[in-house]
Design a protein around this motif. Sequence first.
Motif, PDB file in Angstrom:
ATOM      1  N   LEU A  66      34.931  49.571  43.817  1.00 39.67           N
ATOM      2  CA  LEU A  66      36.101  48.934  43.235  1.00 39.67           C
ATOM      3  C   LEU A  66      37.352  49.797  43.409  1.00 39.67           C
ATOM      4  O   LEU A  66      38.423  49.284  43.745  1.00 39.67           O
ATOM      5  N   ASN A 106      28.931  42.217  40.554  1.00 40.86           N
ATOM      6  CA  ASN A 106      29.736  43.190  39.836  1.00 40.86           C
ATOM      7  C   ASN A 106      29.837  44.428  40.723  1.00 40.86           C
ATOM      8  O   ASN A 106      28.862  45.162  40.866  1.00 40.86           O
ATOM      9  N   SER A 132      31.903  50.993  40.416  1.00 43.62           N
ATOM     10  CA  SER A 132      33.221  51.591  40.207  1.00 43.62           C
ATOM     11  C   SER A 132      33.751  52.276  41.466  1.00 43.62           C
ATOM     12  O   SER A 132      34.945  52.206  41.752  1.00 43.62           O
ATOM     13  N   ARG A 177      34.198  39.480  36.076  1.00 38.73           N
ATOM     14  CA  ARG A 177      33.889  39.361  37.508  1.00 38.73           C
ATOM     15  C   ARG A 177      34.804  38.347  38.176  1.00 38.73           C
ATOM     16  O   ARG A 177      35.281  38.555  39.291  1.00 38.73           O
ATOM     17  N   GLU A 188      41.740  38.593  41.797  1.00 37.36           N
ATOM     18  CA  GLU A 188      42.729  39.613  42.141  1.00 37.36           C
ATOM     19  C   GLU A 188      42.498  40.162  43.548  1.00 37.36           C
ATOM     20  O   GLU A 188      43.450  40.340  44.312  1.00 37.36           O
ATOM     21  N   ARG A 221      37.839  37.456  37.221  1.00 37.99           N
ATOM     22  CA  ARG A 221      39.205  38.009  37.295  1.00 37.99           C
ATOM     23  C   ARG A 221      39.318  39.008  38.435  1.00 37.99           C
ATOM     24  O   ARG A 221      40.293  38.995  39.193  1.00 37.99           O
ATOM     25  N   ILE A 222      38.330  39.886  38.562  1.00 38.89           N
ATOM     26  CA  ILE A 222      38.333  40.857  39.661  1.00 38.89           C
ATOM     27  C   ILE A 222      38.338  40.124  40.995  1.00 38.89           C
ATOM     28  O   ILE A 222      39.115  40.442  41.892  1.00 38.89           O
ATOM     29  N   LEU A 272      46.598  45.148  35.484  1.00 45.35           N
ATOM     30  CA  LEU A 272      45.252  44.596  35.395  1.00 45.35           C
ATOM     31  C   LEU A 272      44.718  44.701  33.967  1.00 45.35           C
ATOM     32  O   LEU A 272      43.598  45.111  33.737  1.00 45.35           O
ATOM     33  N   ALA A 295      40.637  48.776  45.498  1.00 48.44           N
ATOM     34  CA  ALA A 295      41.937  48.808  44.814  1.00 48.44           C
ATOM     35  C   ALA A 295      42.942  49.668  45.572  1.00 48.44           C
ATOM     36  O   ALA A 295      44.114  49.296  45.702  1.00 48.44           O
TER      37      ALA A 295
END
Length: 100
Positions: A80, A74, A77, A33, A39, A35-36, A94, A84
């Motif tokens: 996310l 979190n 998907s 989490r 980024e 790291r995401i 990644l 992205a």
Amino acid sequence: MKIVKKNMKNIDPIYEASKDPRFESYVEAAKIRGRIGMEVFSKRKELNMTQQELARAVGTTQKVISSIENGDTNPGSVLLVRIAKKLNFDFYNLTMTKKK
């Protein structure tokens, strides 16, 4: 002056939590989490976007974007992938290190 009861033990909550067999998986999830979040924050800043602008572009709220960037949540998907795509992520960069 701090008053301490004589019969109380000093308890380290991290040490106590680490005894739980699920602790390692919680730590790994928190790292991912984080790291995401880093980024998303970095790419958003690189593109000179506000959290509000990113949120509108991907169909969510500024509060959700903030929570993702702080590593507090979190993201699913689907969200996310939308983030992205909007931030032009290079998915090949990644990568996470393999667990030994």
